[in-house]
Scaffold this motif. Sequence first.
Motif, PDB file in Angstrom:
ATOM      1  N   PHE A   1       0.495  -1.100   0.052  1.00 34.23           N
ATOM      2  CA  PHE A   1      -0.206   0.326   0.131  1.00 34.23           C
ATOM      3  C   PHE A   1       0.845   1.445  -0.515  1.00 34.23           C
ATOM      4  O   PHE A   1       2.082   1.135   0.821  1.00 34.23           O
ATOM      5  CB  PHE A   1      -0.716   0.114   1.131  1.00 34.23           C
TER       6      PHE A   1
ATOM      7  N   SER B   1      -1.519   4.027   7.680  1.00 32.32           N
ATOM      8  CA  SER B   1      -2.523   3.587   7.894  1.00 32.32           C
ATOM      9  C   SER B   1      -2.863   1.851   7.629  1.00 32.32           C
ATOM     10  O   SER B   1      -3.476   1.076   7.386  1.00 32.32           O
ATOM     11  CB  SER B   1      -3.847   4.278   7.627  1.00 32.32           C
ATOM     12  N   SER B   2      -1.704   1.470   6.611  1.00 27.05           N
ATOM     13  CA  SER B   2      -2.060   0.395   6.602  1.00 27.05           C
ATOM     14  C   SER B   2      -1.468  -1.140   7.452  1.00 27.05           C
ATOM     15  O   SER B   2      -1.564  -1.881   7.000  1.00 27.05           O
ATOM     16  CB  SER B   2      -1.695  -0.498   5.212  1.00 27.05           C
ATOM     17  N   LEU B   3      -0.847  -0.831   8.527  1.00 25.06           N
ATOM     18  CA  LEU B   3      -0.889  -1.574   9.713  1.00 25.06           C
ATOM     19  C   LEU B   3      -1.698  -0.807  10.666  1.00 25.06           C
ATOM     20  O   LEU B   3      -1.486  -0.749  11.488  1.00 25.06           O
ATOM     21  CB  LEU B   3       0.915  -0.941   9.958  1.00 25.06           C
ATOM     22  N   ASP B   4      -2.508  -2.317  11.850  1.00 28.51           N
ATOM     23  CA  ASP B   4      -3.002  -2.553  12.449  1.00 28.51           C
ATOM     24  C   ASP B   4      -2.405  -1.762  13.926  1.00 28.51           C
ATOM     25  O   ASP B   4      -0.957  -2.557  13.781  1.00 28.51           O
ATOM     26  CB  ASP B   4      -3.281  -3.553  12.679  1.00 28.51           C
ATOM     27  N   PRO B   5      -2.358  -1.116  14.084  1.00 30.95           N
ATOM     28  CA  PRO B   5      -1.435   0.029  15.243  1.00 30.95           C
ATOM     29  C   PRO B   5      -1.670  -1.016  16.424  1.00 30.95           C
ATOM     30  O   PRO B   5      -0.775  -0.583  17.395  1.00 30.95           O
ATOM     31  CB  PRO B   5      -2.658   1.207  16.088  1.00 30.95           C
TER      32      PRO B   5
ATOM     33  N   ALA C   1      14.806   5.800  -2.286  1.00 36.44           N
ATOM     34  CA  ALA C   1      15.773   5.302  -3.272  1.00 36.44           C
ATOM     35  C   ALA C   1      15.808   3.113  -2.097  1.00 36.44           C
ATOM     36  O   ALA C   1      15.935   2.814  -3.244  1.00 36.44           O
ATOM     37  CB  ALA C   1      16.818   5.805  -2.978  1.00 36.44           C
ATOM     38  N   GLN C   2      16.381   3.910  -0.841  1.00 38.30           N
ATOM     39  CA  GLN C   2      15.658   2.529   0.149  1.00 38.30           C
ATOM     40  C   GLN C   2      15.159   1.758  -0.938  1.00 38.30           C
ATOM     41  O   GLN C   2      15.031   0.050  -0.876  1.00 38.30           O
ATOM     42  CB  GLN C   2      16.308   2.642   1.061  1.00 38.30           C
TER      43      GLN C   2
ATOM     44  N   ASP D   1      10.079   9.610   2.275  1.00 36.84           N
ATOM     45  CA  ASP D   1      10.933  11.488   2.311  1.00 36.84           C
ATOM     46  C   ASP D   1      11.469  10.783   1.895  1.00 36.84           C
ATOM     47  O   ASP D   1      12.173   9.857   0.761  1.00 36.84           O
ATOM     48  CB  ASP D   1      11.676  11.382   3.998  1.00 36.84           C
ATOM     49  N   VAL D   2      12.057  11.844   0.371  1.00 36.69           N
ATOM     50  CA  VAL D   2      13.177  11.966  -0.782  1.00 36.69           C
ATOM     51  C   VAL D   2      14.991  11.064   0.241  1.00 36.69           C
ATOM     52  O   VAL D   2      15.187  10.151  -1.206  1.00 36.69           O
ATOM     53  CB  VAL D   2      13.610  12.970  -0.975  1.00 36.69           C
ATOM     54  N   SER D   3      14.955  10.710   1.125  1.00 34.71           N
ATOM     55  CA  SER D   3      15.926  10.220   0.821  1.00 34.71           C
ATOM     56  C   SER D   3      15.936   8.334   1.097  1.00 34.71           C
ATOM     57  O   SER D   3      17.114   8.119   1.204  1.00 34.71           O
ATOM     58  CB  SER D   3      16.902  10.782   2.159  1.00 34.71           C
ATOM     59  N   ILE D   4      14.986   8.099   1.608  1.00 37.12           N
ATOM     60  CA  ILE D   4      14.885   7.113   2.360  1.00 37.12           C
ATOM     61  C   ILE D   4      13.614   6.436   0.726  1.00 37.12           C
ATOM     62  O   ILE D   4      13.952   5.246   1.062  1.00 37.12           O
ATOM     63  CB  ILE D   4      13.165   6.954   2.722  1.00 37.12           C
TER      64      ILE D   4
ATOM     65  N   SER E   1       9.645   4.167  11.713  1.00 36.75           N
ATOM     66  CA  SER E   1       9.842   5.392  10.554  1.00 36.75           C
ATOM     67  C   SER E   1       9.069   4.899   9.888  1.00 36.75           C
ATOM     68  O   SER E   1       8.539   4.009   9.239  1.00 36.75           O
ATOM     69  CB  SER E   1      11.067   5.982  10.408  1.00 36.75           C
TER      70      SER E   1
ATOM     71  N   GLN F   1      10.832   2.455   8.009  1.00 40.03           N
ATOM     72  CA  GLN F   1      10.829   1.161   8.088  1.00 40.03           C
ATOM     73  C   GLN F   1       9.174   0.499   8.038  1.00 40.03           C
ATOM     74  O   GLN F   1       9.100  -0.964   7.755  1.00 40.03           O
ATOM     75  CB  GLN F   1      11.118   1.434   9.422  1.00 40.03           C
TER      76      GLN F   1
END
Lengths: 326, 346, 258
Positions: free
Chosen positions: A103, A108-112, A197-198, A192-195, A162, A165
Amino acid sequence: MTGQVTVPLLDVRSLRKWYDIRGGVIPHLKGHVQAVTDVSFEIARNEVLGLAGESGSGKTTIGRCVLRLIEPTAGEVKFDGEDVLGFAPERLRRFRRDAQIIFQDPFSSLDPRMTVGEIVAEPLEVQKLCANAPERRDRVVELLDTVSLSAEYLDRYPRALSGGQRQRVGIARALAVNPKFIVADEPVSSLDVSIQAQVVNLLVDLRAKFGLAILFISHDIAVMEHLSDRIAVIYLGRIMEVGPAEALCRDPKHPYTEALLSAVPDPDPAYRRQRIVLDGDVPNPVNPPSGCVFRTRCPRAIADCAHMVPPLREVASGRQAACIRL
Amino acid sequence: MSSSPIAGNDSLVAVRDLAVRFATPAGPVLAVDGVSFDIMRGETLALVGESGSGKSTAALALMGMAGLSGKAAIEGRIALRLKKGNECDVNRLSARDLRQVRGNEIAMIFQEPMSSLNPVYTVASQIVEAITEHTKTTSAAAHARALELLHMMGIPNPAKCMISYPHQLSGGMRQRVMIAVALSCEPSLLVADEPTTALDVTIQAQIIALLKRVQTRTGMAILFITHNLGLAAEIADRAMVMYAGRMVEQGAVAEVFRNPRMPYTQVLLRSLPRLGRPREPGQKLEAIPGNVPSALKRPSGCAFHPRCTFMVQGQCDEHAPVIESCGPGHAVACLRWREIAAGRAA
Amino acid sequence: MRNLKSIVGLTLVAAFVVLAAFAPALAPYDPLRSSVNMVDSPSFSHWFGTDELGRDILSRVIYGARTSLIIGFGAATCAMLIGVPIGMMAGYLRGGFDLVAVPLIDLFIALPGLVLALIITVMVGPSLMNLVLVLGFVMWPTIARLVRGQTLAVRETLYIEAARAVGGTPGWIIRRHVWPNIMRVVAAQFAISVSAAIFTSASLSFLGLGIPPPTPDWGGLVRVGFDFLSLNPLMSLGPGAAVTFTVMGFYLAGSSVE
């Protein structure tokens, strides 16, 4: 038997999703939201097809329809030659071992209320893929490792993670059943932009490692060009153009593709494209223009564009576009 | 410190050592940490950063609005040249004077226009209100001006738009209306906080073209806040990159994006897939390892050091780099920028 | 503010539960034993005085907490047992079940609870057991409506779609995702229901449809004390205050959660 080699993994024919609009004092059918109209495409094994479009283009609806998370109004979806739309509930559950989804919103796609371990274990439990709890735990650790998360995340809750993650957790969940096909619905757009690419690199790796076929849905064409083999450009629920990613981005055929590509800003000031600024807004899908749906914003529209819906046809070798002016 | 930072030059705004501290339940947060920059008359400065970089907070401080949503301690000096020619320090204005500055001198547009447009009033009444609040205008004149503004915004049917409510308009139209409201009193600076992030690229292109057109016509300066490097390069004359509350690089767009000096800017640019560039099959992007640091737990020394490939232990993790000039109008905050630029750093 | 609410609420609830649990140790007298000192004013030996049969009112108020506890928790539990499944099924499955459930819930909510309880109690006759069942029956629609609304909200989240995408059945999704995510709100509503049940049962008792004597029960105590208001106001005000503080305690505890 020779024909079997060429059967695509996913074969979508004339897919349509129209939502009814009911209203009035005595509720009656007043019209349709034409979210997706007569969309056809194929995805081969281990192929990545990018589905590019703006908001309201119906790209997310297409992704949900091929997985039957929403029921299409009409059309045909074949997976491995089998008719997905005809699956009974039990067969549909088994289909979910082969086809998964990632998703856009990792929040919101992980049950808190569930830990990372429980989230990744859920598909294994639902599909009864592990004999016992220890085996399941080992598998979850292995899956987390696949997405470069260490086992120390097992007992954490999503809120402690984050965005990047969380998205890895969402990817691990999708991989848990060992799928052949994944719908990736804007998987990096909210990062985030820096994430970004990962996660893009992770998807590249996973595709090679597991031989995955991916329907990559995005509005970011630059990411899509990088990740996809072929790209289908969609506008107001209809496919405008399909072609190999690089060729399509280098030399767009359809006027909409051209405008879409020209609107992507580039950080290199020396690399500035000739910009085509389209007029107006995307029309209302309740009442789309007659003929070619793009004609109201198209710089090359002529009177004839209003008269017939242009068919998707071959305009160059390996390139298809739906435009009568090509 | 005593003499005005904008006396005798062409700056419209001069921010010096701006720091914004919030008290949160989880502890104090230094959202903006000693940031200085100038905005010249008529130029566009892009403030580039990721979430938590402090870019929006810095912009709100400029508007005297950083403290509105909670307890914020704002330090530093925000000198603003007023239209009349005299100057003021935004950080030391009374609430009443601030209201005059906002709208009249500085106006702001946001990512989600819906949140700053009032859903129960028509477009006309919101623009008219913005005009009559700051200037002595008759309601009829304000109405005419509103119509003219909407026309200038490229809205196809301004008269119809005037009597519409915000929810009846598309995202792109709402953003145009918000720009019209912002421009109603002819501010000398427009602060635009991610104004196109919620929009599609083709609509984004329309809004960017519109902002450029308006700027040419009115000569206002724009502070454009974005996380999108491409967009920053496209619209701005100069760019300022922020990371974890600090300014890490600043300079002319051509310089910052062609010859970045700060490793963060360098690797961020390399990590972006570029449209229409040849690539090898299966080729990977250069990814920045690690995560964006939380505002509650900023790394010591240079905040980027845990993710930086040029990090030297005992230096980068201990000493916060000072801002140095690395070229004409180009400044960087990195201890090793000289070595890196000369290709001597490993 | 919310903190203060929950502290006051939980303190009152705790005091009430302690009172009910340790009634034999805390009460100075047997609540059922009469004596010759009838309708005595408050004194050192009888802090709240005695009633018309010479029983110690303080002891009867303390023992009354037990009755209220049984009624409150019993009725709220009954209401939950009916309301939660109906609310969750209506909210998650939608369709035909929802189409039937919603008008039914609305109909019950539209009827005044006290009047409905009064009519049913008259029909089935007053007893502790009947009171619990009647109050539970009167209160389930409120809970069903709340649970339905909460379920509808959770149903639209992406993590529910993710669970469907991995092949989760409705039963699995309700158990593993919907319930844990609405539990807090349901627990809060439980506390509010306890308070409502105690309040309504006291009202019924006051109208003479409560627990049959000689079981000590706050509503009944208030009613009897009413006749002797001029002789010993505490005979009525004592149990009245107990009702007020307990109802308030559960209400504050419940409403501080959301």
